[in-house]
Scaffold this motif. Structure first.
Motif, PDB file in Angstrom:
ATOM      1  N   UNK A  75      11.024  -5.153   5.359  1.00 27.33           N
ATOM      2  CA  UNK A  75       9.865  -4.685   5.905  1.00 27.33           C
ATOM      3  C   UNK A  75       9.643  -3.047   6.121  1.00 27.33           C
ATOM      4  N   UNK A  76      10.944  -2.535   6.569  1.00 24.56           N
ATOM      5  CA  UNK A  76      10.800  -1.281   6.917  1.00 24.56           C
ATOM      6  C   UNK A  76      10.640  -0.491   5.496  1.00 24.56           C
ATOM      7  N   UNK A  77      11.004  -0.807   4.553  1.00 20.04           N
ATOM      8  CA  UNK A  77      10.556  -0.384   3.202  1.00 20.04           C
ATOM      9  C   UNK A  77       9.140  -0.537   2.869  1.00 20.04           C
ATOM     10  N   UNK A  78       8.517  -1.767   3.173  1.00 17.32           N
ATOM     11  CA  UNK A  78       7.072  -1.836   3.044  1.00 17.32           C
ATOM     12  C   UNK A  78       6.273  -0.782   3.829  1.00 17.32           C
ATOM     13  N   UNK A  79       6.672  -0.585   5.109  1.00 16.32           N
ATOM     14  CA  UNK A  79       5.854   0.240   5.881  1.00 16.32           C
ATOM     15  C   UNK A  79       6.254   1.729   5.520  1.00 16.32           C
ATOM     16  N   UNK A  80       7.461   2.424   5.380  1.00 16.29           N
ATOM     17  CA  UNK A  80       7.886   3.717   5.073  1.00 16.29           C
ATOM     18  C   UNK A  80       7.618   4.192   3.748  1.00 16.29           C
ATOM     19  N   UNK A 100       5.685   2.236   0.986  1.00 13.00           N
ATOM     20  CA  UNK A 100       4.380   1.577   0.481  1.00 13.00           C
ATOM     21  C   UNK A 100       3.137   1.626   1.504  1.00 13.00           C
ATOM     22  N   UNK A 101       3.632   1.925   2.890  1.00 15.30           N
ATOM     23  CA  UNK A 101       2.409   2.359   3.936  1.00 15.30           C
ATOM     24  C   UNK A 101       1.759   0.994   4.069  1.00 15.30           C
ATOM     25  N   UNK A 126       1.375  -5.790   6.585  1.00  7.71           N
ATOM     26  CA  UNK A 126       2.494  -6.588   6.101  1.00  7.71           C
ATOM     27  C   UNK A 126       3.533  -6.262   7.098  1.00  7.71           C
ATOM     28  N   UNK A 127       4.063  -5.077   7.292  1.00  2.06           N
ATOM     29  CA  UNK A 127       5.147  -4.722   8.347  1.00  2.06           C
ATOM     30  C   UNK A 127       5.025  -5.474   9.628  1.00  2.06           C
ATOM     31  N   UNK A 186      -5.266  -3.203  15.223  1.00  4.05           N
ATOM     32  CA  UNK A 186      -5.482  -4.352  14.366  1.00  4.05           C
ATOM     33  C   UNK A 186      -6.718  -4.055  13.301  1.00  4.05           C
ATOM     34  N   UNK A 187      -6.632  -3.736  12.301  1.00  3.97           N
ATOM     35  CA  UNK A 187      -5.287  -3.605  11.642  1.00  3.97           C
ATOM     36  C   UNK A 187      -4.647  -2.281  12.110  1.00  3.97           C
ATOM     37  N   UNK A 188      -3.273  -2.506  12.123  1.00  3.01           N
ATOM     38  CA  UNK A 188      -2.510  -1.276  12.535  1.00  3.01           C
ATOM     39  C   UNK A 188      -2.573  -0.124  11.794  1.00  3.01           C
ATOM     40  N   UNK A 189      -2.732   1.026  12.336  1.00  2.96           N
ATOM     41  CA  UNK A 189      -2.800   2.440  11.876  1.00  2.96           C
ATOM     42  C   UNK A 189      -2.104   3.253  12.527  1.00  2.96           C
ATOM     43  N   UNK A 190      -1.582   4.271  11.625  1.00  9.52           N
ATOM     44  CA  UNK A 190      -0.775   5.410  12.620  1.00  9.52           C
ATOM     45  C   UNK A 190      -1.852   6.012  13.391  1.00  9.52           C
ATOM     46  N   UNK A 191      -1.093   6.352  14.647  1.00  7.38           N
ATOM     47  CA  UNK A 191      -2.094   6.966  15.648  1.00  7.38           C
ATOM     48  C   UNK A 191      -0.988   7.353  16.840  1.00  7.38           C
TER      49      UNK A 191
END
Length: 144
Positions: free
Chosen positions: A18-23, A25-26, A30-31, A105-110
């Motif tokens: 999960x950490x790989x998916x977000x860090x 593949x962004x 999914x994370x 939602x959906x989660x985005x950087x902020x």
């Protein structure tokens, strides 16, 4: 006990994925879904585990007992494991709940991302240490 050893192995593998998916593949959505599913699954597993331990105990099932009681080393390993487990149980839900509230939602950087990038790795490390120390306790109490 055997089941929880396997559950923690799966949790840590999925957590790393999960950490790989977000860090890398962004894939923020999914994370988020993976973390919530892990939290719910682990909550259910630990709850069932605690019920089993409360009703059936573990001390009489432990191997390597002296005089019918686990050794001091086993108790020390359990104490260390509990420190990391409590740390993870307290921090991980805080990180998840704050992220769910703040990242949208959906989660985005902020704005919350700075806090999340600081505390989420600590929660993941706490979970990894809780898993590793649980395996040490398991080995000392039931396999050694």
């Amino acid at each position: 006990m055997d089941t929880m050893v396997l559950v923690m192995a799966v949790v840590l593998a999925v957590l790393a994925w999960s950490v790989y998916q977000v860090r890398v593949k962004r894939k923020f959505g999914l994370h988020k879904r993976t973390q919530v599913a892990l939290a719910v699954g682990l909550l259910i597993s630990v709850g069932l585990f605690e019920v089993d331990v409360r009703f059936n105990g573990w001390e009489e099932r432990a191997s390597g007992v002296a005089g019918g009681r686990p050794s001091g080393l086993v108790w020390t390993a359990l104490g260390i494991q509990l420190v990391f487990a409590v740390f993870a149980v307290v921090l991980w839900p805080v990180v998840i709940v704050r992220a769910a509230r703040e990242l949208g939602s959906p989660p985005l950087p902020g704005a919350h991302s700075v806090w999340h990038r600081r505390w989420a790795p600590l929660a993941a490390i706490g979970m990894a240490l809780a898993g590793a120390t649980s395996w040490v306790f398991y080995w000392l109490a039931f396999a050694a």
